[in-house]
Design a protein around this motif. Structure first.
Motif, mmCIF file in Angstrom:
data_model
loop_
_atom_site.group_PDB
_atom_site.id
_atom_site.type_symbol
_atom_site.label_atom_id
_atom_site.label_comp_id
_atom_site.label_asym_id
_atom_site.label_seq_id
_atom_site.Cartn_x
_atom_site.Cartn_y
_atom_site.Cartn_z
ATOM 1 N N THR A 142 0.465 -1.086 -0.328
ATOM 2 C CA THR A 142 -0.270 -0.174 -0.073
ATOM 3 C C THR A 142 0.570 1.303 -0.068
ATOM 4 O O THR A 142 0.594 2.383 -0.580
ATOM 5 N N VAL A 143 1.829 1.512 0.994
ATOM 6 C CA VAL A 143 3.166 2.102 0.805
ATOM 7 C C VAL A 143 3.442 2.043 -0.707
ATOM 8 O O VAL A 143 3.800 3.845 -1.061
ATOM 9 N N LEU A 144 3.661 1.405 -0.932
ATOM 10 C CA LEU A 144 4.649 1.603 -2.224
ATOM 11 C C LEU A 144 4.150 2.022 -3.480
ATOM 12 O O LEU A 144 4.529 3.143 -4.157
ATOM 13 N N ALA A 145 2.530 2.140 -3.283
ATOM 14 C CA ALA A 145 1.944 2.165 -4.539
ATOM 15 C C ALA A 145 1.064 3.504 -4.366
ATOM 16 O O ALA A 145 0.463 3.589 -4.796
ATOM 17 N N GLU A 146 1.125 4.209 -3.403
ATOM 18 C CA GLU A 146 0.782 5.482 -3.223
ATOM 19 C C GLU A 146 0.695 6.086 -3.852
ATOM 20 O O GLU A 146 2.050 6.885 -4.158
ATOM 21 N N GLY A 147 -0.487 6.713 -4.722
ATOM 22 C CA GLY A 147 0.066 8.273 -5.532
ATOM 23 C C GLY A 147 0.233 7.987 -6.758
ATOM 24 O O GLY A 147 0.378 8.191 -7.910
ATOM 25 N N LEU A 148 0.309 6.400 -6.935
ATOM 26 C CA LEU A 148 0.584 6.066 -8.626
ATOM 27 C C LEU A 148 -0.444 5.476 -8.922
ATOM 28 O O LEU A 148 -1.032 4.480 -8.685
ATOM 29 N N PRO A 149 -1.053 5.329 -10.649
ATOM 30 C CA PRO A 149 -1.949 4.647 -11.890
ATOM 31 C C PRO A 149 -1.599 2.817 -11.181
ATOM 32 O O PRO A 149 -0.715 2.343 -10.821
ATOM 33 N N ALA A 150 -2.892 2.714 -11.598
ATOM 34 C CA ALA A 150 -3.192 1.072 -10.642
ATOM 35 C C ALA A 150 -2.705 0.338 -11.260
ATOM 36 O O ALA A 150 -1.383 -0.424 -10.589
ATOM 37 N N GLY A 181 11.662 8.393 -5.563
ATOM 38 C CA GLY A 181 12.651 8.284 -4.192
ATOM 39 C C GLY A 181 12.206 7.963 -3.024
ATOM 40 O O GLY A 181 11.848 7.421 -2.793
ATOM 41 N N GLU A 182 11.103 9.209 -3.035
ATOM 42 C CA GLU A 182 10.348 9.456 -1.821
ATOM 43 C C GLU A 182 9.507 8.102 -1.397
ATOM 44 O O GLU A 182 8.980 7.689 -0.343
ATOM 45 N N ARG A 183 8.889 7.488 -2.650
ATOM 46 C CA ARG A 183 8.389 6.412 -2.328
ATOM 47 C C ARG A 183 8.993 4.662 -1.863
ATOM 48 O O ARG A 183 8.897 4.076 -0.963
ATOM 49 N N ARG A 184 10.455 4.595 -2.711
ATOM 50 C CA ARG A 184 11.444 3.795 -1.762
ATOM 51 C C ARG A 184 11.645 4.408 -0.403
ATOM 52 O O ARG A 184 11.568 3.505 0.361
ATOM 53 N N ALA A 185 11.767 5.235 -0.210
ATOM 54 C CA ALA A 185 11.797 5.749 1.303
ATOM 55 C C ALA A 185 11.391 5.409 2.189
ATOM 56 O O ALA A 185 11.456 4.914 3.521
ATOM 57 N N ALA A 186 9.720 5.929 1.997
ATOM 58 C CA ALA A 186 9.009 5.544 1.957
ATOM 59 C C ALA A 186 9.185 4.175 3.091
ATOM 60 O O ALA A 186 8.028 3.507 3.771
ATOM 61 N N VAL A 187 8.605 3.139 2.099
ATOM 62 C CA VAL A 187 9.284 1.669 2.432
ATOM 63 C C VAL A 187 9.827 1.640 3.177
ATOM 64 O O VAL A 187 9.126 0.116 4.065
ATOM 65 N N ARG A 188 10.368 1.989 2.908
ATOM 66 C CA ARG A 188 11.781 1.372 4.179
ATOM 67 C C ARG A 188 11.356 2.026 5.736
ATOM 68 O O ARG A 188 11.783 1.083 6.376
ATOM 69 N N GLU A 189 11.281 3.225 5.943
ATOM 70 C CA GLU A 189 10.756 3.514 7.222
ATOM 71 C C GLU A 189 9.243 3.106 7.324
ATOM 72 O O GLU A 189 9.618 2.444 8.427
ATOM 73 N N GLY A 222 5.951 10.380 3.938
ATOM 74 C CA GLY A 222 5.800 9.945 3.147
ATOM 75 C C GLY A 222 4.013 8.557 2.789
ATOM 76 O O GLY A 222 3.868 8.712 2.237
ATOM 77 N N VAL A 223 3.243 8.553 4.452
ATOM 78 C CA VAL A 223 1.916 7.882 4.775
ATOM 79 C C VAL A 223 0.993 8.908 4.911
ATOM 80 O O VAL A 223 0.944 9.935 6.004
ATOM 81 N N ARG A 224 0.523 8.870 3.663
ATOM 82 C CA ARG A 224 -0.959 9.770 4.292
ATOM 83 C C ARG A 224 -2.147 9.205 4.606
ATOM 84 O O ARG A 224 -2.214 7.928 4.527
ATOM 85 N N PRO A 225 -3.231 10.008 5.368
ATOM 86 C CA PRO A 225 -3.974 9.677 5.801
ATOM 87 C C PRO A 225 -4.575 7.877 5.651
ATOM 88 O O PRO A 225 -5.016 7.164 5.369
ATOM 89 N N ARG A 226 -5.298 8.445 3.838
ATOM 90 C CA ARG A 226 -5.574 7.266 3.255
ATOM 91 C C ARG A 226 -5.165 6.200 2.824
ATOM 92 O O ARG A 226 -5.970 5.560 3.090
ATOM 93 N N THR A 227 -3.767 6.442 3.062
ATOM 94 C CA THR A 227 -3.099 5.349 3.196
ATOM 95 C C THR A 227 -3.334 4.678 4.122
ATOM 96 O O THR A 227 -3.074 3.812 4.249
ATOM 97 N N ALA A 228 -3.068 5.100 5.474
ATOM 98 C CA ALA A 228 -3.375 4.555 6.529
ATOM 99 C C ALA A 228 -4.483 4.279 7.040
ATOM 100 O O ALA A 228 -4.572 3.225 7.103
ATOM 101 N N GLY A 229 -5.789 4.516 6.107
ATOM 102 C CA GLY A 229 -6.674 4.123 6.123
ATOM 103 C C GLY A 229 -7.042 2.679 5.890
ATOM 104 O O GLY A 229 -7.096 1.576 6.292
ATOM 105 N N TYR A 230 -6.594 2.720 4.483
ATOM 106 C CA TYR A 230 -6.232 1.147 3.355
ATOM 107 C C TYR A 230 -6.046 0.728 4.457
ATOM 108 O O TYR A 230 -6.537 -0.922 4.876
ATOM 109 N N VAL A 231 -4.942 0.684 4.633
ATOM 110 C CA VAL A 231 -3.714 -0.423 5.649
ATOM 111 C C VAL A 231 -4.888 -0.841 7.299
ATOM 112 O O VAL A 231 -4.947 -2.482 7.265
#
Length: 502
Positions: free
Chosen positions: A351-359, A406-414, A444-453
């Protein structure tokens, strides 16, 4: 000890809370399957306990005692009915909805924590003392953690006896018993039959139990559910999100589909298969191929959560049908479910990897992540070749093989570092509010992402991912199901009633 059948705080149960013994007895008299798993009843003259829909002659009211769990009935000395098999019903939807310590404890016990870590381990995960956990479970369920785990071990053993050709000693070990003697005694107490007698009642011996994801027979199961089940909606949803090598949806004879995926389990790897078309008796066919049979209970519970099989569709329909937008959608598809996750940590990473990306790009990114960092199965199974990478495999990786910003990679690592350190917990007993706060504290984690998780990884039935929705206040505590109804209508372009202008 009889118990009051109740629902979680703020969560209406099936057709309202079953708070009186008279209302429960009426459900038994009408053999109402809607209440299977919500409560159990025992008959003093026969010494057995049953599910509400048991087809046997209804006992006299004065001979009936009600229990909140099968474990409580067993602890009171009652044996499971051989006709209705009360241990095989769907779990109470209460444990999905409740976020308190009792609900969290039940989910952890279902995942096998007591068998693996003992009561002390369960209590540590919950942040309470063992005595406090024991007291709260006894007060609400009529059974403590050991009794609940014992009932689960008994059910697992019965399934293995009746679906495999494993020796009794192997089954005892796989089900979590400390010894063959304990296994034999427990089966006699719960089922009033020896393991040999239970095995002879399976009606045939053609279901050998092969192990390993290598095309062997595996362990066949029937995953029960209550009410309507929209399997097409669930399978469409999962099929649109498969990760290559980890998951696949394949066509089967007769026009149905089978969902298949690899599992990383406490004692080894596994492959799970779930058929889209189950039986008329409200169940989905499942087959588990496990490297270690001790993982049977855990694997079963994870597939139940993925397919949302312990849901209460009656309560969902009752609440959402009162909304002007959702009423026509619910009428057309009363069995819409809110799929969970077979691996909560994997779901969080994806979910964090996919945030903001087209499906399409998000799906390619997940495929690349699994291919680059996943572990190969010892023996491939069809299109399944990989186990999704663990957080520890990703937290210090450069993730250069994954085509994302790059920010997606960083968010996944965090996120992976938080999971490894324990700052973020997503196991079945995790506190949902704490987990969401921990996610939102990560860069790098937004509220919608946290809600989906929260909705999928933690199985929360009351997550609203669109705060602008007009009828949101009236959807609680089933906002996750409202979300899926709206998503499905959007995907299929089903007609919707216009929203009110005022």
């Amino acid at each position: 000890m009889s118990e009051k059948c109740r629902t979680g705080p703020g969560a209406p149960g099936i057709l309202g809370p079953m708070t009186t013994e008279d209302s429960r007895y009426e459900a038994v008299r009408s053999r109402d399957a809607r209440f299977d798993g919500t409560f159990f009843f025992a008959v003093s003259t026969t010494g057995i306990y049953c599910r509400p829909s048991c087809p046997a002659v209804t006992p006299k009211r004065e001979n009936v005692t009600f229990f909140a769990t099968a474990a409580a009935a067993q602890s009171a000395g009652y044996r499971a009915c051989r006709r209705c098999r009360p241990d095989a019903v769907p779990g109470s939807a209460d444990w999905n909805a409740r976020a308190d310590v009792v609900g969290r404890a039940v989910r952890l016990i279902g995942d096998g924590v007591v068998d693996r870590e003992g009561v002390a381990g369960l209590a540590a995960r919950l942040g309470y003392s063992a005595r406090q956990v024991q007291r709260q479970l006894n007060a609400e369920l009529g059974a403590g953690p050991i009794a609940l785990a014992r009932a689960q071990r008994g059910h697992t053993a019965r399934v293995l006896l009746q679906t495999t050709s494993l020796q009794a000693a192997e089954i005892a070990f796989a089900a979590g018993f400390a010894s063959v003697r304990q296994f034999n005694e427990t089966m006699r107490e719960i089922y009033a039959a020896t393991p040999t007698q239970l095995r002879s009642a399976r009606g045939g011996s053609g279901r050998a139990g092969g192990l390993g994801p290598d095309g062997a027979a595996g362990v066949p199961l029937r995953l029960a559910y209550r009410g309507a089940y929209d399997s097409a909606q669930v399978f469409d949803y999962l099929a649109a999100r498969t990760v290559e090598g980890v998951e696949e949806v394949v066509a089967t004879d007769g026009g149905g589909r089978t969902f298949r995926r690899t599992l990383r389990l406490p004692h080894g790897a596994g492959v799970a298969e779930v058929a889209e078309r189950g039986g008329a008796g409200r169940w989905l066919g499942c087959r588990l191929h496990l490297e270690d049979l001790r993982d049977l209970t855990t694997a079963t519970q994870r597939m139940r959560r993925l397919f949302d099989l312990d849901a209460d569709p009656y309560a969902v329909v009752e609440r959402l049908s009162g909304d002007v937008e959702l009423a026509p959608l619910v009428a057309r598809r009363p069995g819409v479910r809110s799929p969970g996750a077979a691996d909560p940590e994997e779901l969080a990473v994806r979910t964090v990897l996919a945030e903001g990306l087209p499906a399409a790009r998000a799906r390619r990114a997940a495929d690349a992540l699994a291919a680059a960092y996943g572990r190969a199965l010892a023996v491939p199974s069809g299109g399944l070749t990989l186990l999704f990478p663990r957080p520890g495999d990703l937290m210090d990786a450069d993730l250069a093989a994954v085509d994302v910003p790059g920010e997606r990679r960083a968010a996944v690592r965090e996120v992976c570092r938080a999971l490894v350190s324990g700052a973020l917990r997503l196991d079945p007993g995790a506190d949902r509010d704490e987990a969401e706060r921990a996610l939102l504290a990560l860069p790098g984690v937004r509220p919608r992402t946290a809600g989906y998780v929260r909705m999928r990884a933690l199985g929360d039935p009351d997550v609203l991912l669109d705060p602008r929705a007009a009828g949101a206040a009236g959807w609680r505590p089933w906002s996750s199901y409202a979300t899926h109804h709206r998503w499905h209508a959007r995907r299929t372009r089903e007609p919707r009633v216009p929203l009110p202008t005022a």
